[in-house]
Enzyme design. Structure first.
Site, mmCIF file in Angstrom:
data_model
loop_
_atom_site.group_PDB
_atom_site.id
_atom_site.type_symbol
_atom_site.label_atom_id
_atom_site.label_comp_id
_atom_site.label_asym_id
_atom_site.label_seq_id
_atom_site.Cartn_x
_atom_site.Cartn_y
_atom_site.Cartn_z
ATOM 1 N N ASP A 299 35.438 44.990 57.078
ATOM 2 C CA ASP A 299 35.539 43.856 57.551
ATOM 3 C C ASP A 299 36.496 43.765 58.533
ATOM 4 O OD1 ASP A 299 34.448 41.667 57.053
ATOM 5 O OD2 ASP A 299 35.354 40.487 55.410
ATOM 6 N N ASP A 346 35.036 48.896 45.235
ATOM 7 C CA ASP A 346 36.514 49.218 46.081
ATOM 8 C C ASP A 346 36.038 50.779 46.522
ATOM 9 O OD1 ASP A 346 36.308 46.941 45.215
ATOM 10 O OD2 ASP A 346 38.714 47.004 43.922
ATOM 11 N N ASP A 348 37.791 52.737 47.144
ATOM 12 C CA ASP A 348 39.318 53.472 46.819
ATOM 13 C C ASP A 348 38.313 53.703 45.286
ATOM 14 O OD1 ASP A 348 39.617 51.446 45.047
ATOM 15 O OD2 ASP A 348 41.992 51.324 45.912
ATOM 16 N N ASP A 443 35.547 37.013 41.717
ATOM 17 C CA ASP A 443 35.243 38.225 40.357
ATOM 18 C C ASP A 443 35.353 37.451 38.923
ATOM 19 O OD1 ASP A 443 37.939 38.169 40.092
ATOM 20 O OD2 ASP A 443 37.914 40.481 40.497
#
Lengths: 849, 755
Positions: A299, A346, A348, A443
């Site tokens: 993004d 995600d 990470d 979520d």
């Protein structure tokens, strides 16, 4: 003879002094002692040489450096020795304790034997499930039990009777506590429920003073806070009563039957370094390559990301706007991909290579299954762990949620989607219009919608991916604020208690999750409540102190024993209090705002992978807690004054409130300790591990070594000093993965006696994939971590929190304005001095004559 | 001793109240009733009275503190007597620091100055002086006021200085010589002269019942004596029975046309229930109240007419045409009992609003008295809400130490500071703690037996104005200080259920409970033996008077029986009076059985004295019998025995039993003695000459109504271990159910993948 004497003296003198420089008073004392002992004392006293008596019996006193308080220490020690001295032989107490232990062990064995009895096994009851009578008997049993329970809850008792009642049941609770297995645990839960309901009933029915408007108003506020806590306790028991412990399910033998999976790695502003490891790990996933598509969802529209994606050969998707943030990002990618399943990580979160194999199995069996969630696991300490230095010793804040709550939710088919490390079936996801965008916790909202449509969810409690925890306390709190606000938004916009599709059990699971984040205000109420009496002198719990004590204490004690039993491995007693206290102030406002105006508030991205260069005290973050500390401390002083000057019939009430204030101060101290940010220097996180590797020297020799930590750019190995000698500038590290060996060329950047620091030379994509596979993404990596954690012992936890709390106040004073650090030094000195007076244990070895 | 003192103090309060009443509305009818001079000469009898300090209203010596402080000694003079001489023998001590010639005592009679007594410097600590009182100033209710004017030697002194004091010692007496006055035969004076409220002594009123006492006749007598009992109230009343002879004093005579005492044999027969007052044939000063009828049934109507219609009577003769209760009474509506269905204003609790006001530098306390039903269930109560509003002369400065202290039955409860505002502000709402008050009971020291069940309770508001201590020598003439408790202050006993553990002879001894639950005894059956001798009847009449004194209402609706009829006794509480220990019914398992010579008593392991003055419902005192003893003895022996009615589980029997009829006197004496009443409790009280003993033994039962959950809570709250066991059962049941349910759910969840 004389020569002998002086030589002996000299030897003894040297024994004491060694090579140290001794001051004049020291010399005087030592010489006079040596002379005295040589001339007047017997050779051996109490089994040791008389000239060494001070060394043995007064280990904390140095003859060569006499200090001012030494005489006092000697007196204390003499007293202690006189009364407490333990003879060197096997003592009677030890014999007794052994007998006791033996007896307890026997009882334990018997209890375990009991646990193996048939009627305590689930199968015993389940076979009788089939019994037709059950259908009639069960409602009857429940009704009867309910009536009796109402009786037990509502009957008022006078102090003595309440004491007898609570104590007797507590004994039984402790017996249950010793029994292994789920059934005793259930007994404990019901028992604790009974006592807590009894408490709440008592609070509601007989502790409000309608004669005193101020007391009544404050009392109702406190009562509401307690009702909240009670409801959370209740729902918590409901959620956690039977963790499902879903095993992994095997996939069909034929990989052709395996479905296709798209992997989404959304990113917004994270460093490429952070993302790289994740992408490499995804590429190494054990899944047919033709059925695995990896999408990097950027993004941030960054060129280096696009280049990196192209280099390593994954899809790169970006878009023009950032609408709806992460949710929008994923929805955008959904339109441009086709896989049957979507796995979301995600950027990470580094999946282990077995991730898909272990988690996909359930999808194939159950067509209605839409979501499989796995825990979030962090290989770096979160701010709590770092600042409290308890990383990997005490379960962290998320431990409870991923270890137990989600597992319990799974029983009720109420597992939430947590934004990452999860797999969603594409069909249902598209059916609900993609990831929900209305709230900032997209979520949980997404899974709520899936559940509303009747889809199932599953949770596999195996850490199959690991990531970076938030860096700073402020970032961590920011993240929690977002969750809290989002949950409050859902509660308003799409209330799980209402609306179609959900079963009651699912509603309760969601409701509890949302309720959990509303804890801010109740927590603040608890932190301030004792001040109502101490400062305003109004009875907010209108009852005699002894009654409060006799009702509150069982309520707290029972629930903490039960919680220690069911949550012990995932959250330690009192730590939760610290976590919640830190968050309370910050989530109080946003949740309240979100409850009234759900559309306010923006998405703030959680910053990760940052650095803290300096140790510092986060004044801004801890300001409210310092205020609370000051208020409570003031309340404490006023309480002391009341104790001294107040009427005698109030003493017990004052003591009770003082106790409460001290408890608050203890927890607040923990919160303050969190605010003192510790240093964090390394740019990429080293993950502590311990597994064997081999080092290949340029000469072709192989050395055995232990990998002690690694990061994306290098590793550290431990080997014998001899071996370490031989390591040169260049070395190949050979690691084993699933039976295959990989070799990585590294250069030595640091060499210690037994430890060698290495840097990875070849950072090409293919090499990195293998490297990540051999390090971050090893399937067995994270599993072992949890096993190091100790099971909760409430008292030990209490002591730990206490010491953390004291540390917190020390840090606060140290970082405080001018006179405070000096004050701290003085206090420390005084405490040190007081400690030095304490008698020391002695060790007498009976030497053979 | 102390119990007696308390009662005396209470009675003195009442005297004081009556005096005030008299002062406000000075009655003039006393003069109108003066007999004609011709009758005057006939009555030459003189009566001498000697009132001790205790009888004058002060159980201990009287302290006068501060200059101009005073104390009032009150006494009454009967309608049928004329006081011819009155002398006050004053014994007193002076503070040694008072200057003899400037300090003195002033004595007033009914506000009229009588004499002044100077300090005798020789024997200032034991001075005695005899002061004749001018009988011209005597009235029905009299007060002798003794005022101290004291001056210490210092030039500057505060009139409130603690060194200014005098003490009226216990040998202070008031002696009067009264000439008996003939009274006109006029029913208008009723209840005088048979009962004279100016007379503070216990009422002793002979009753003449001729012939064998039929139940109806006894019924009529019971109605009348209960009325007199209600009138005599705290004074106590006894009714000696004569069958033939006319007593030489005022008496009641029950007679029909056929059965009448010999002396009145010639009296004309009546044609309707008739009341008539005549002079004693031999002693014109003594009056007889004739309650007459054609037959025994008429007597009941006459009696009813007397007690209900005494306000309508005048002239020497009255016929009673009709006397019925048009509406049945409700439970607990006895006039003497505090209503528990609404907050009660203090104004309702005093005879005269002036009683709520006090004056003086150290004013006497404001006292508000009331009586409570004995079966109030106050378990887990928060205390009795009192809305208190009061006004007072404001002190010169705030924080001067001026206080209003509230005490109940002489137990201090709370004190409020008096401020310059001069009033309590908004009505102050607070709670008067009860013994079993959950909020306070945790602290042993705060266990205040605040209210007494059944007997008279007294709220005391004591205003203490701090002395002015200017330190300078200037004339401070503080105005007289006043304090008044607002009549709209309320005490609120609403919301308490009526529920009590029985047998409870304390409730009987204090309030004739359970019979007085209905003020007119409409749910009471009095069960007399077949042979109704004088002793039995006398006891019966006294008990009726006793019930009337408790309720304040005549026993209009009780029923009398002389055999055990199940149908009749089923719906009534039974008051059994029997000599020779005859119980006839009631089972074998009673804790006490006896007849003329043999006695058996069961005793509990520990005789739990239900704490005196506790709330009856508060302290469960189960005690089962563990020892039994049987003896053969012949001395006087009587007993009170409480038990459950054999016909109805909600009804009680109180039996008054005596080994010989003459032993009934033991019971009568005990019930007339407040000190002995205070020692009665439990289910058995045995009386021997000179002693009594109470036992809490035997089977307990409960009467009254509680809400179901209160009932459950109350009874379960006594068994924490039982609750514990139930809890374990609940836990097991729920856990097993949960175990099955959840096991099923878990299995289904894990099977979902396999379908």
């Amino acid at each position: 003879m004389k020569e002998d004497f002086s030589s002996i003296l000299r030897a003894r003198y040297r024994h004491y002094v060694g090579v140290k420089v001794v001051s004049l008073p020291g010399k005087c004392v030592l010489v006079s002692w040596l002379l005295f002992s040589a001339l007047f004392l017997r050779n051996r006293i109490a089994g040791c040489e008389s000239w060494r008596l001070p060394e043995v019996f007064f280990p904390h006193i140095s003859l060569i450096r006499p200090q001012l308080l030494d005489p006092l220490r000697i007196v204390v020690q003499v007293f202690w020795l006189f009364f407490m001295r333990t003879p060197p032989q096997k003592s009677r107490t030890r014999g007794f304790s052994r007998r006791l232990r033996y007896a307890v062990g026997g009882a334990k064995g018997r209890l375990q034997g009991l646990a193996n009895k048939a009627w305590l096994q689930p199968s015993f009851w389940q076979t009788r499930d089939a019994n037709v009578a059950r259908r009639h008997r069960q409602p009857l049993t429940i009704a009867l039990a309910a009536v009796l329970a109402v009786l037990c809850i509502t009957v008022p008792l006078d102090p003595l009777a309440q004491f007898v009642f609570a104590t007797a049941l507590f004994g039984i609770l402790l017996v249950f506590n010793r029994l292994p297995g789920r059934f005793p645990q259930m007994l404990m839960i019901v028992l604790s429920l009974l006592i807590s309901c009894r408490y709440i009933w008592w609070r509601c029915s007989s502790t409000l003073n309608f004669d005193d408007p101020l007391g009544l108003a404050l009392g109702i506020v406190l009562l509401l806070a307690e009702l909240y806590a009670w409801l959370v306790l209740l729902l918590g028991y409901f959620q956690n009563i039977w963790p499902l412990n879903r095993p992994a399910k095997s996939l069909p033998k034929d990989t052709a039957d395996w479905p296709s999976v798209d992997i989404f790695v959304p990113s917004y502003n994270e460093d490429l370094e952070v993302v790289r490891a994740t992408i490499y790990a995804c590429q190494g996933l054990d899944w047919p390559k033709d059925k695995l598509e990896i999408y990097l969802l950027d993004d941030g529209r960054r060129d280096d990301f696009r280049d990196f994606a192209r280099d390593v050969g994954v899809h790169y998707i970006t878009r023009d706007d950032n609408r709806h943030a992460k949710a929008g990002n994923i929805n955008n990618a959904l339109k441009q991909s086709r896989g049957e399943y979507v796995a979301i990580f995600d950027c990470d979160h580094i999946p282990t290579r077995a991730f898909l194999q272990l988690s996909m199995g359930w999808f194939l069996g159950d067509p209605k299954l839409a979501l499989v969630q796995t825990p979030h696991h962090f290989f770096s300490p979160d701010p709590f762990e770092r600042n409290l230095s308890n990383f990997r010793k005490v379960p962290n804040e998320g431990g409870l949620f991923y270890g137990l709550i989600q597992n319990g939710n799974d029983l009720w088919n109420g597992t939430f989607f947590c934004g990452s490390c999860a797999i969603i079936r594409r069909g249902p996801l598209e059916e609900i219009g993609g990831v929900a965008v209305e709230t900032v916790t997209e979520d949980a909202h997404t899974s709520l919608r899936l559940h509303r449509l009747g889809y199932n969810s599953a949770y596999i409690r195996a850490p199959l991916a690991a990531g970076l925890a938030t860096e700073t306390l402020s970032a961590h709190i920011g993240q929690r604020i977002r969750w809290a606000r989002g949950m409050a938004q859902i509660l308003r916009l799409d209330n799980p208690l209402r609306g179609p599709g959900l079963k009651l059990r699912q509603r309760l699971c969601y409701f509890n999750a949302m309720l959990h984040f509303l804890s801010g205000i109740p927590r603040l109420v608890f932190l301030l409540a004792p001040l109502a009496f101490l400062l305003l002198h109004t009875y907010i719990i209108y009852a005699p102190a002894i009654m409060i004590f006799l009702y509150v204490l069982p309520h707290m004690l029972y629930s903490s024993v039960v919680n220690a039993k069911i949550q012990g491995r995932y959250r330690h007693s009192f730590w939760g209090e610290v976590y919640e206290t830190v968050l309370s102030w910050y989530i109080a406002r946003p949740t309240t705002v979100a409850l009234f105006a759900p559309h306010k508030g923006t998405f703030n991205v959680t910053a990760k992978g940052g650095l803290i260069h300096e140790k510092y005290f986060d004044w801004v973050m801890s300001r409210p807690y310092i205020l609370l500390v000051l208020l409570n401390a003031f309340g404490f002083l006023v309480g002391l004054w009341r104790l001294y000057a107040g009427p005698s019939n109030e003493i017990s009430a004052v003591l009770l409130n003082l106790f409460w204030v001290v408890y608050n101060l203890l927890i607040l101290g923990g919160a303050v300790a969190v605010a003192a940010e510790a240093k964090q220097l390394r740019s990429d996180h080293r993950v502590q591990v311990r597994f064997p590797v081999a080092l290949e020297l340029p000469s072709g020799h192989l050395l055995h070594a232990q990998l002690v930590d690694f990061s994306l750019s290098g590793a550290r190995v431990e080997l014998s000093p001899d071996a370490a000698e031989q390591v040169g500038q260049q070395v190949n590290v050979i690691m084993d993965r699933a039976g295959r060996e990989y070799s990585f060329a590294m250069t030595t950047v640091f060499k210690g006696r037994e430890v060698v620091g290495l840097r990875l030379c070849d950072q090409s994509p293919s090499s990195m994939v293998n490297y990540v596979q051999c390090t971050f993404a090893r399937a067995d990596n994270w599993v072992s971590w949890k096993q190091n954690m100790s099971v909760d012992k409430p008292l030990t936890s209490m002591a730990a929190v206490m010491s953390i709390s004291i540390q917190g106040y020390r840090r606060l004073l140290r970082a405080g304005p001018r006179p405070l650090p000096q004050l701290l030094t003085t206090i420390n000195a005084l405490v040190g001095m007081a400690k030095s007076l304490r008698p020391q244990p002695i060790l007498i070895r009976v030497e053979e004559a | 001793m102390s119990q007696r003192d308390k009662t005396l103090r209470a009675s003195n309060t009442c005297r004081w109240l009556l005096l005030v009443l008299w002062a406000v509305c000075m009655p003039t009818w006393a003069e109108q009733l003066m007999p004609a001079p011709s009758e005057w000469r006939q009555a030459e009898e003189l009566r001498r009275y000697d009132y001790s300090l205790t009888e004058l209203g002060f159980p201990q010596s009287v302290l006068l503190r501060g200059s101009e402080s005073s104390a009032g000694l009150s006494f009454g003079s009967r309608l049928d007597e004329l006081v011819e001489e009155a002398t006050l023998d004053l014994g007193f001590s002076f503070s040694p620091s008072l200057v003899p010639h400037l300090s003195h005592l002033k004595v007033y009679l009914n506000g009229e100055f009588m004499s002044a007594v100077a300090v005798d410097p020789e024997k200032r600590l034991q001075q005695k002086v005899s002061i004749p009182l001018n009988t011209r100033y005597l009235a029905d209710f009299n007060q002798v006021r003794v005022q101290l004017v004291g001056q210490p030697p210092e030039e500057c002194y505060s009139p409130d200085s603690p060194s200014i004091w005098a003490e009226l010692t216990g040998d202070t007496r008031l002696r009067t010589v009264s000439r008996v006055l003939p009274v006109a035969n006029n029913l208008q004076q009723l209840p005088a002269p048979f009962f004279d409220r100016r007379d503070y002594r216990a009422l002793q009123l002979p009753v003449v019942l001729t012939g064998e006492g039929s139940l109806e006749r006894l019924h009529a007598a019971g109605i009348v004596t209960s009325w007199f009992g209600a009138l005599a109230s705290w004074r106590g009343a006894s009714f000696p029975v004569e069958t033939e002879r006319l007593p030489k004093q005022h008496a009641l005579v029950f007679m029909t046309n056929t059965q009448r005492p010999k002396a009145l044999q010639d009296f004309p027969p009546v044609s309707a229930p008739t009341l008539q007052m005549i002079s004693h044939p031999e002693n014109p000063a003594a009056k007889l109240l004739l309650i007459q009828g054609r037959d025994d049934a008429d007597l009941i109507q006459a009696a009813r007419g007397l007690v209900l219609g005494s306000e309508l009577l005048s002239g020497p003769v009255a016929e009673i045409q009709r006397a019925v209760q048009s509406e049945p009474r409700k439970p607990y509506d006895a006039p003497n009992w505090l209503p528990t269905d609404r907050p009660v204003r203090f104004g309702e609790l005093v005879d005269n609003l002036n009683q709520l006001q006090v004056e003086g530098r150290t004013p006497p306390p404001v006292r508000v008295g009331f009586q409570l039903p004995p079966d109030l269930f106050t378990w887990r109560s928060r205390g009795i809400p009192v809305e208190l509003d009061y006004r007072y002369s404001p002190p010169v400065e705030d924080g001067s130490g001026s206080q209003m202290s509230l005490s109940i039955n002489e137990q201090f409860i709370e004190a409020f500071n008096l401020t310059r505002k001069g009033f309590s502000g908004e009505a102050k709402r607070f709670r008067v703690p009860l013994l079993n008050d959950g909020f306070l009971s945790a602290n042993q020291r705060l266990r205040i037996p605040a209210f007494k069940v059944g007997s008279r309770n007294q709220l005391e508001f004591k205003f203490d104005f701090a002395g002015i201590n200017s330190g300078e020598c200037k004339s401070l003439a503080p105005a007289q200080r006043y304090a008044v408790v607002d009549a709209d202050s309320t005490v609120d006993f609403t919301g308490f259920a009526h529920y009590i553990e029985m047998p409870n002879l304390r409730a009987f001894a204090n309030a004739a409970y359970p019979f007085t639950r209905m003020a007119d005894l409409s749910e009471t059956a009095v069960l007399l033996p077949d042979s109704k001798n004088k002793e039995i009847i006398q006891t019966y009449l006294q008990l009726m008077g006793f019930a009337g004194a408790s309720s304040g209402y005549p026993a209009l609706a009780m029923a009398l029986y002389d055999d055990w009829q199940e149908a009749a006794l089923k719906d009534r509480d039974v008051l059994l009076i029997a000599a020779n220990g005859q119980l006839a019914q009631g089972g074998e398992d009673l804790p006490l059985l006896f007849d003329r010579s043999e006695r058996m008593l069961q005793k509990p392991r520990k005789n739990i004295v239900s704490e005196s003055d506790t709330w009856a419902g508060a302290a469960p005192t189960l005690a089962s019998a563990t020892t039994e003893v049987e003896v053969r003895a012949s001395g006087p022996f009587a007993a009170l025995l409480g038990m459950r009615s054999p016909y109805n589980d909600d009804r009680s029997v109180v039996a008054v039993l005596a080994a010989h009829p003459s032993d009934m006197a033991l019971v009568r004496e005990a019930l007339a003695d407040s000190g002995k009443i205070a020692e009665m409790y439990g289910s058995v009280v045995v009386f021997r000459e000179g002693g009594q003993a109470s036992f809490n033994v035997g089977d307990k039962y409960y009467v009254g109504k509680l809400r179901v959950w209160d009932l459950i809570w109350y009874h379960f709250s006594r068994y924490p271990m039982l609750l514990g066991i139930i809890s374990i059962i609940v836990v097991l049941m729920l856990a097993v159910v949960l175990w099955r349910l959840l096991g099923g759910v878990a299995r289904r969840r894990l099977q979902q993948g396999d379908e």
